[in-house]
Design an enzyme around this catalytic site. Structure first.
Site, PDB file in Angstrom:
ATOM      1  N   SER A 261     -19.425  -0.318  -0.096  1.00 10.78           N
ATOM      2  CA  SER A 261     -19.383  -0.607  -1.524  1.00 10.78           C
ATOM      3  C   SER A 261     -20.366   0.454  -2.194  1.00 10.78           C
ATOM      4  CB  SER A 261     -19.894  -1.851  -1.839  1.00 10.78           C
ATOM      5  OG  SER A 261     -20.011  -2.115  -3.361  1.00 10.78           O
TER       6      SER A 261
ATOM      7  N   TYR B 153     -24.987  -9.901  -1.701  1.00  8.42           N
ATOM      8  CA  TYR B 153     -23.925  -8.859  -1.769  1.00  8.42           C
ATOM      9  C   TYR B 153     -24.545  -7.575  -1.537  1.00  8.42           C
ATOM     10  CZ  TYR B 153     -19.550  -6.494  -2.810  1.00  8.42           C
ATOM     11  OH  TYR B 153     -18.446  -5.478  -2.544  1.00  8.42           O
TER      12      TYR B 153
HETATM   13  P1  NAP Z   1     -10.332  -9.647  -2.184  1.00  7.25           P
HETATM   14  O1  NAP Z   1      -9.074  -9.164  -2.783  1.00  7.25           O
HETATM   15  O2  NAP Z   1     -10.880 -10.828  -2.567  1.00  7.25           O
HETATM   16  O3  NAP Z   1     -10.096  -9.826  -0.563  1.00  7.25           O
HETATM   17  C1  NAP Z   1     -11.070  -9.981   0.303  1.00  7.25           C
HETATM   18  C2  NAP Z   1     -10.580 -10.496   1.593  1.00  7.25           C
HETATM   19  O4  NAP Z   1     -11.446 -10.829   2.731  1.00  7.25           O
HETATM   20  C3  NAP Z   1      -9.462 -11.502   1.392  1.00  7.25           C
HETATM   21  O5  NAP Z   1      -8.212 -11.191   2.225  1.00  7.25           O
HETATM   22  C4  NAP Z   1     -10.075 -12.649   2.317  1.00  7.25           C
HETATM   23  O6  NAP Z   1      -9.356 -13.621   2.582  1.00  7.25           O
HETATM   24  C5  NAP Z   1     -11.046 -12.079   3.244  1.00  7.25           C
HETATM   25  N1  NAP Z   1     -11.964 -12.807   3.802  1.00  7.25           N
HETATM   26  C6  NAP Z   1     -13.125 -13.348   3.263  1.00  7.25           C
HETATM   27  N2  NAP Z   1     -13.774 -14.074   4.080  1.00  7.25           N
HETATM   28  C7  NAP Z   1     -13.273 -13.912   5.123  1.00  7.25           C
HETATM   29  C8  NAP Z   1     -13.704 -14.228   6.385  1.00  7.25           C
HETATM   30  N3  NAP Z   1     -14.564 -14.948   6.921  1.00  7.25           N
HETATM   31  N4  NAP Z   1     -12.793 -13.880   7.547  1.00  7.25           N
HETATM   32  C9  NAP Z   1     -11.691 -12.948   7.537  1.00  7.25           C
HETATM   33  N5  NAP Z   1     -11.405 -12.721   6.055  1.00  7.25           N
HETATM   34  C10 NAP Z   1     -12.270 -13.068   5.095  1.00  7.25           C
HETATM   35  O7  NAP Z   1     -11.565  -8.510  -2.505  1.00  7.25           O
HETATM   36  P2  NAP Z   1     -11.075  -6.934  -2.398  1.00  7.25           P
HETATM   37  O8  NAP Z   1     -11.723  -6.394  -3.473  1.00  7.25           O
HETATM   38  O9  NAP Z   1     -10.042  -6.538  -1.648  1.00  7.25           O
HETATM   39  O10 NAP Z   1     -12.380  -6.596  -1.156  1.00  7.25           O
HETATM   40  C11 NAP Z   1     -12.247  -6.213   0.255  1.00  7.25           C
HETATM   41  C12 NAP Z   1     -13.522  -5.546   0.659  1.00  7.25           C
HETATM   42  O11 NAP Z   1     -13.761  -4.369  -0.332  1.00  7.25           O
HETATM   43  C13 NAP Z   1     -14.899  -6.307   0.790  1.00  7.25           C
HETATM   44  O12 NAP Z   1     -15.550  -6.005   1.605  1.00  7.25           O
HETATM   45  C14 NAP Z   1     -15.306  -5.997  -0.684  1.00  7.25           C
HETATM   46  O13 NAP Z   1     -16.914  -6.089  -0.620  1.00  7.25           O
HETATM   47  C15 NAP Z   1     -14.996  -4.572  -0.621  1.00  7.25           C
HETATM   48  N6  NAP Z   1     -15.339  -3.951  -2.180  1.00  7.25           N
HETATM   49  C16 NAP Z   1     -14.461  -4.210  -3.015  1.00  7.25           C
HETATM   50  C17 NAP Z   1     -14.517  -3.520  -4.463  1.00  7.25           C
HETATM   51  C18 NAP Z   1     -13.775  -3.779  -5.531  1.00  7.25           C
HETATM   52  O14 NAP Z   1     -14.085  -3.238  -6.748  1.00  7.25           O
HETATM   53  N7  NAP Z   1     -12.590  -4.708  -5.557  1.00  7.25           N
HETATM   54  C19 NAP Z   1     -15.678  -2.624  -4.474  1.00  7.25           C
HETATM   55  C20 NAP Z   1     -16.335  -2.504  -3.448  1.00  7.25           C
HETATM   56  C21 NAP Z   1     -16.381  -2.974  -2.231  1.00  7.25           C
HETATM   57  P3  NAP Z   1      -9.031 -15.041   1.583  1.00  7.25           P
HETATM   58  O15 NAP Z   1      -8.382 -14.638   0.425  1.00  7.25           O
HETATM   59  O16 NAP Z   1      -8.180 -15.537   2.558  1.00  7.25           O
HETATM   60  O17 NAP Z   1     -10.018 -15.565   1.567  1.00  7.25           O
END
Ligand code: NAP
Length: 280
Positions: free
Chosen positions: A165, A178
């Site tokens: 991130s 985080y």
């Molecule tokens: P998201 O839509 O909430 O997806 C997160 C995913 O992680 C979901 O599939 C969730 O599954 C899964 N997850 C959570 N806990 C878990 C566990 N213990 N074991 C296996 N899977 C688990 O969010 P996203 O934005 O796509 O985030 C994905 C990654 O990108 C994360 O690492 C986040 O920190 C990073 N990121 C996102 C952003 C942004 O702006 N969106 C920015 C910087 C970094 P469930 O839904 O089943 O809980």
């Protein structure tokens, strides 16, 4: 294709960059993980779609990937649980024969001002975002080392891509768990890369800025919130999951075989300290 922010959207990548490779994406039933799993399938990889809850969404992703004529299946596992990650990678090796690409993407937030943050909130975020990536990288590495380089498949013995991130760099008040987890991912990635590069294993990270997914819905789901967010993004658009998915697909491929131990920021310029454009 129209983007969620209006205007022309992100063109999905479509070259067979990973033909014959086997990829695992954690947290692949939602957001960035989902788009990444689909992109890897579209460029020719067989894909394991990891999820922890929401089997239906994971099965939908599997069907979408199978539509590209490659193999896919869903695997339930909590990435913070050692036995579940060990079993998940072992099952993949049994099913697909090996693993070439590990995308350690699963992550979550449990936000609170520091004085309200419970130890459970601290541990949960560190366990999933950092320990989960360690476990996934470790198990993939064992198989990469066992198998070594197969030149007809890839120039490297394996690729690990850590989803980081911009908050591995930018401090984030109210999110100390985080930001600490992502700061940890930076050093996890760099140290593993230093350790594993001699074995032709490439470890890199992708650091998204603000991407439109469920994790940060409150930051973009009203016009006021989105306008506020756009002030932090010099390129003045919120990112789409495909912005990240395309980056991961290319980074995992031999096109970027000499990219080792690096973070690629995909953030519309968020890390350019936009406040200094007019101040400072
Ligand atoms: P998201 O839509 O909430 O997806 C997160 C995913 O992680 C979901 O599939 C969730 O599954 C899964 N997850 C959570 N806990 C878990 C566990 N213990 N074991 C296996 N899977 C688990 O969010 P996203 O934005 O796509 O985030 C994905 C990654 O990108 C994360 O690492 C986040 O920190 C990073 N990121 C996102 C952003 C942004 O702006 N969106 C920015 C910087 C970094 P469930 O839904 O089943 O809980």
């Amino acid at each position: 294709m129209e983007s969620s922010s209006g205007g022309p959207g992100v063109q999905p990548i479509a070259f067979p960059l990973l033909k014959g490779q086997k990829a695992l994406v954690t947290g692949a039933n939602s957001g960035i993980g989902r788009a990444t799993a689909v992109a890897l399938g579209r460029v020719g990889a067989d894909v394991v779609v990891n999820y922890v809850s929401g089997r239906d969404a994971a099965e939908e992703v599997v069907r979408e990937i199978e539509g590209f004529g490659v193999r896919a299946y869903a695997h339930e596992a909590d990435v913070s649980q050692e036995d579940q990650v060990v079993d998940m990678v072992a099952a993949m090796v049994k099913e697909f024969g090996t693993i070439d690409v590990m995308v350690a993407n699963a992550g979550l937030q449990r936000d609170a001002p520091v004085t309200d943050m419970t130890l459970d909130q601290w541990h949960k975020v560190l366990d999933v975002n950092l320990t989960g990536q360690f476990l996934c990288a470790r198990e993939a590495t064992k198989e990469f080392l066992r198998r070594g380089v197969v030149p007809e498949v890839s120039r490297s013995a394996g690729k690990i891509i850590c989803m980081s991130s911009v908050h591995q760099l930018i401090p984030w008040a109210g999110h100390v768990n985080y930001a600490s987890s992502k700061g940890g991912v930076l050093m996890l990635m760099a140290t593993l890369s230093q350790e594993l590069a001699p074995f032709r294993i490439r470890v890199n990270a992708v650091a998204p800025g603000a991407i439109r997914t469920p994790i940060n819905r409150s930051a973009w789901d009203t016009p006021e919130a989105e306008a506020d967010l756009l002030r932090l993004i010099p390129y003045r658009r919120v990112g789409d999951p495909d912005d990240i998915a395309n980056t991961v697909a290319v980074l995992a491929s031999d096109l970027l075989d000499y990219v080792v131990g690096t973070t690629i920021y995909v953030d519309g310029g968020m890390t350019l300290f936009p406040g200094f454009a007019t101040g400072g």
